[in-house]
Design an enzyme around this catalytic site. Structure first.
Site, PDB file in Angstrom:
ATOM      1  CG  ASP A 199      13.745  15.498 -26.566  1.00  0.00           C
ATOM      2  OD1 ASP A 199      13.020  14.490 -26.777  1.00  0.00           O
ATOM      3  OD2 ASP A 199      13.061  16.616 -26.477  1.00  0.00           O
ATOM      4  CG  MET A 243      13.014  13.393 -30.266  1.00  0.00           C
ATOM      5  SD  MET A 243      12.158  12.163 -29.418  1.00  0.00           S
ATOM      6  CE  MET A 243      12.232  10.721 -30.581  1.00  0.00           C
ATOM      7  CG  HIS A 244       9.640  13.792 -33.907  1.00  0.00           C
ATOM      8  ND1 HIS A 244      10.070  12.537 -34.333  1.00  0.00           N
ATOM      9  CD2 HIS A 244       8.975  13.647 -32.829  1.00  0.00           C
ATOM     10  CE1 HIS A 244       9.747  11.681 -33.085  1.00  0.00           C
ATOM     11  NE2 HIS A 244       9.042  12.573 -32.086  1.00  0.00           N
TER      12      HIS A 244
END
Length: 499
Positions: free
Chosen positions: A239, A81-82
């Site tokens: 995820d 992520m991110h």
């Protein structure tokens, strides 16, 4: 029999799973890629390494005798992520991707908080943190203005891989929420946030659901990896959301405990209006229209990995964890706090560092191993306490990742959290979740619940030992006191080190 592929794009490697209609995993493949840390606090990767590794992993998958790639009907993704992938007009990366565990953006986090205050949490349901995507964009805007000016679009890691596989750009809602630029009520990019920080709306990719079919494989990519060009490609998701689906955590009375590099305590949210005022992350789910919340321990498996690398480099993880059985609950009076890279929940403190408290000469290495395992699990109890303080109750927790491999650690989880702990026969959480997205997207199942009944199977259950629950409750109270007692010391140490 028709099959799907789940692509799990992690921080250190990509894993691919070939799963048939019955939920059986036919074959797996994995390829690692490097992490770049050019400066303290920096964590970057070359997106082209992801593309090369995904290709290599699928090719390796196809060479397995049990794999017939000609039967693959659909493919989807789980992704770290991110991370910020900033793309040029030619839709190629302008710079290395800045990852979720990069901590260079403290000044940008302060900028967000000072500029928007509580309004930011009202829009996004989250507080700004160094790991999220918006602070990374602001860092590039400030420190690399030429790259920011040249950018046509940003994507997150798995979305860039999907773009290269299909030629279609987009971001699913679960990853869009993790950018902290999404208006959670209106399910759109927030005009207020974009305008406040001078981010062109054109930088933001189109929003899609995880189960949306974006198209079929690019013929050149399909030929390179040995897949039919007719394979349908679905949006995929973050995820942690995929891990929850892959573990069958689809009800609000269940928890997911995930122990990877970081540790996650996650639950399905029954009400789309829920807010924890930024104390927990609140994101859109890969289940269309639904949400989940979670708390994060930044150094869960990382703490054990650090201990192994430093004190037992030649010992495998299973043997190391099993050695904790020679100790006893409470590790003979030794506590460990897993703040090796700061902490996120419940403290959101980038400067706190870990501690061993209570060292004396009678303790053995087994006590230190057990203290690390217990400290990671105590940090999960910190997150559980936030949920309990908000009135949430849970019947069980399903555990995936490193902590689910050890019966000893599973029992420790049950005793510290005072919850029934369930392990699964298939421990591929996010990858299975990605495969389930493809299966639901193809119409094999009417819902994720129906898919989970076929794809998710329990292995063992661990129930709390009342005597040990009481003992651990006393230790937890002491553990909880360590943070306020040590943060001034560790902040001072960092400041001294940097001066």
């Amino acid at each position: 029999m028709a099959a799907v592929i789940g692509v799990d794009l992690g921080t250190s490697a990509v894993k691919v799973l070939l799963v048939d209609e019955t939920g059986a995993t036919l074959a797996t493949g994995s390829t690692a890629y490097p992490l770049q840390q050019p400066k303290p606090g920096y964590s970057e990767q070359d997106p082209e390494d992801w593309i090369r590794s995904v290709k290599a992993a699928i090719i390796a998958l196809g060479k397995k005798p049990e794999a017939d790639l000609s039967q693959v009907a659909g493919l989807s993704f789980s992704g770290q992520m991110h991370g910020l992938v900033l793309l040029s007009a030619a839709m190629r990366p302008l710079r290395p991707a800045i990852l979720w565990n990069d901590t260079r953006t403290t000044a940008e986090v302060n900028q967000i908080n000072q500029t928007m205050g509580k309004r930011f949490i009202e829009i996004t349901r989250n507080r700004a943190l160094e790991g999220f995507t918006l602070p990374k964009l602001l860092w590039v805007q400030k420190h690399e203005p030429e790259n920011f000016a040249a950018a046509k679009m940003f994507l997150l890691p798995k979305d860039y891989v999907r773009y290269r596989m299909t030629g279609v750009a987009g971001i699913d809602y679960s990853d869009a929420a993790g950018t902290v630029m999404l208006d959670e009520d209106k399910r759109r990019w927030s005009p207020a946030i974009l305008a406040t920080f001078n981010i062109p709306a054109s930088l933001c990719p189109p929003l899609i659901e995880a189960t949306d079919c974006v198209g079929t494989l690019d013929p050149e990519f399909a030929a390179a990896v040995g897949l039919p060009k007719t394979v349908k490609v679905f949006g995929g998701g973050a995820d942690n959301a995929c891990g929850a689906v892959g573990a069958g955590v689809l009800h609000p009375d269940q928890l997911l405990l995930s122990i990877g590099t970081s540790g996650v305590v996650l639950t399905y949210e029954p009400d789309s209006k829920t807010t924890y005022n930024g104390k927990l992350h609140y994101f859109d789910h890969v289940v269309p229209g639904q949400h989940y919340s979670m708390g994060v321990t930044l150094a869960a498996g990382h703490s054990l990995n650090w201990f192994k690398k430093t004190f037992a480099p030649d010992e495998d993880f299973a043997t190391l964890v099993a050695s904790a059985a020679a100790s006893r609950p409470g590790a003979n009076g030794l506590l460990f706090t897993p703040y090796l890279v700061g902490e996120r929940t419940p403290y959101a403190d980038a400067k706190i560092r870990g501690s061993f408290i209570g060292i004396d000469s009678r303790q053995t290495r087994a006590d230190f191993v057990r203290a690390v395992i217990e400290g990671i699990t105590f940090s999960f109890r910190d997150v559980l306490a936030v949920y309990q303080d908000s009135g949430r109750t849970f019947k069980s927790a399903i555990t995936i990742g490193g902590g689910s491999q050890s019966p000893l650690w599973l029992q420790i989880q049950a005793d510290i959290l005072n919850l029934k702990i369930v392990s699964l026969k298939n421990n591929q959480g996010p990858g299975i979740g990605a495969a389930m997205i493809a299966a639901v997207g193809l119409g094999w199942f009417a819902s994720f619940e129906a898919c989970a009944k076929q794809f998710v199977e329990e292995k063992a259950t661990y129930v709390p030992d009342r005597k040990q629950v009481e003992r651990y409750t006393r230790y937890y109270k002491l553990y909880h006191d360590v943070y306020p007692a040590t943060w001034p010391i560790t902040a001072g140490l960092l400041q001294t080190e940097e001066s």
